[in-house]
Write a protein that holds these residues in place. Structure first.
Motif, PDB file in Angstrom:
ATOM      1  N   PRO A 105      15.647 101.720  66.109  1.00  0.00           N
ATOM      2  CA  PRO A 105      16.139 100.517  65.418  1.00  0.00           C
ATOM      3  C   PRO A 105      15.982  99.225  66.193  1.00  0.00           C
ATOM      4  CG  PRO A 105      17.970 101.724  66.379  1.00  0.00           C
ATOM      5  CD  PRO A 105      16.734 102.539  66.652  1.00  0.00           C
ATOM      6  N   LYS A 107      16.659  96.950  70.112  1.00  0.00           N
ATOM      7  CA  LYS A 107      17.684  96.684  71.107  1.00  0.00           C
ATOM      8  C   LYS A 107      18.765  95.758  70.564  1.00  0.00           C
ATOM      9  CE  LYS A 107      16.786  98.768  75.055  1.00  0.00           C
ATOM     10  NZ  LYS A 107      17.786  99.690  75.645  1.00  0.00           N
ATOM     11  N   GLY A 108      20.016  96.064  70.964  1.00  0.00           N
ATOM     12  CA  GLY A 108      21.139  95.201  70.660  1.00  0.00           C
ATOM     13  C   GLY A 108      21.659  94.563  71.926  1.00  0.00           C
ATOM     14  N   ASN A 109      22.838  93.968  71.841  1.00  0.00           N
ATOM     15  CA  ASN A 109      23.417  93.313  73.011  1.00  0.00           C
ATOM     16  C   ASN A 109      23.864  94.302  74.079  1.00  0.00           C
ATOM     17  OD1 ASN A 109      23.075  90.745  71.920  1.00  0.00           O
ATOM     18  ND2 ASN A 109      25.011  90.864  70.798  1.00  0.00           N
ATOM     19  N   ASP A 112      20.934 100.231  72.288  1.00  0.00           N
ATOM     20  CA  ASP A 112      20.161 100.211  71.039  1.00  0.00           C
ATOM     21  C   ASP A 112      21.039  99.826  69.858  1.00  0.00           C
ATOM     22  OD1 ASP A 112      17.992 101.026  72.507  1.00  0.00           O
ATOM     23  OD2 ASP A 112      18.121 103.134  71.898  1.00  0.00           O
ATOM     24  N   LEU A 113      20.409  99.257  68.845  1.00  0.00           N
ATOM     25  CA  LEU A 113      21.111  98.934  67.608  1.00  0.00           C
ATOM     26  C   LEU A 113      21.537 100.224  66.900  1.00  0.00           C
ATOM     27  CD1 LEU A 113      18.761  96.105  66.267  1.00  0.00           C
ATOM     28  CD2 LEU A 113      21.118  95.811  67.090  1.00  0.00           C
ATOM     29  N   PRO A 114      22.503 100.136  65.976  1.00  0.00           N
ATOM     30  CA  PRO A 114      22.897 101.330  65.214  1.00  0.00           C
ATOM     31  C   PRO A 114      21.732 101.868  64.389  1.00  0.00           C
ATOM     32  CG  PRO A 114      24.499  99.554  64.948  1.00  0.00           C
ATOM     33  CD  PRO A 114      23.312  98.960  65.641  1.00  0.00           C
ATOM     34  N   ARG A 116      19.519 102.783  61.282  1.00  0.00           N
ATOM     35  CA  ARG A 116      19.388 102.126  59.986  1.00  0.00           C
ATOM     36  C   ARG A 116      20.179 102.911  58.937  1.00  0.00           C
ATOM     37  NH1 ARG A 116      17.941  97.070  59.595  1.00  0.00           N
ATOM     38  NH2 ARG A 116      17.589  97.573  57.390  1.00  0.00           N
TER      39      ARG A 116
END
Length: 209
Positions: A105, A107-109, A112-114, A116
């Protein structure tokens, strides 16, 4: 192409098992095209004979690149928990590897991002319906647990993992084997002494019977 080869390929095309057709659809899925950092490349492993289904989060970038589920440090730790070899783990007649999100998905802060949200509602139910030999479904991490377990609104992931027997025989919730969760494991030493031996025992029992 010879006429015999053409007839053989035509025979295969009309005699695919439903699960094979479904897996082909999943691996060709582009529902999230434009919402991902890479072109969609859904990663999944399953067979009509799979005995243990492992439902994780979503592949990381390394797995997205290789196309091999759990082909990373998390996979090494998961196989250690289960007490299985890579050969066993990648035998689809033993294990189905079905993430909540089939593609990386991004990279997030903080990691990894949640996964989809389109993947599980689109593919999980028809996929599980074609697997007739399931003995156990492992739910790795909060996304899988939130999706599959009922009446858990007032529970934490740690509580669910510690009380995993409450969800047997259908489900077994566990923490994610990511290196990022080493801190969690240090804070919860009971996991290594209580849950891991149980995981190994139940896995061995299922795979040999």
């Amino acid at each position: 192409m010879s006429s015999n080869l053409g007839l053989f390929l035509l025979f295969l095309a009309f005699n695919l098992k439903p699960l094979e057709e479904l897996l082909k659809e999943i691996r060709s899925c582009i529902i999230c095209k434009g919402q991902l950092p890479n072109f969609p490349r859904p990663v999944v492993q399953a067979s009509a004979e799979s005995k243990i289904v492992i439902i994780g989060q979503a592949p990381g970038q390394k797995v997205q690149n290789s196309g091999i589920p759990w082909d990373d440090q998390s996979g090494n730790e998961l196989r250690r928990w289960l007490g299985v070899s890579k050969e066993q783990f990648y035998n689809d007649k033993l294990f189905a590897l079905v993430p909540m999100g089939f593609c990386y998905p991004g990279k997030g802060n903080s990691g990894d991002l949640p996964p989809r949200s389109e993947c599980a509602p689109s593919w999980h139910q028809p996929l599980l319906a074609e697997m007739k030999e399931i003995r156990l479904i492992m739910l790795i991490g909060q996304y899988a647990q939130n999706y599959y377990l009922s009446d858990i609104k007032n529970t934490t992931l740690t509580e669910r993992v510690r009380n995993f027997r409450n969800y047997l025989p259908s489900f077994l919730p566990t923490v994610h084997p990511s290196p990022r969760n080493k801190i969690w494991q240090k804070r919860n030493p009971w996991f290594e002494y209580e849950v891991v031996p149980f995981l190994r025992a139940i896995t061995t029992d299922i795979l040999v019977h």
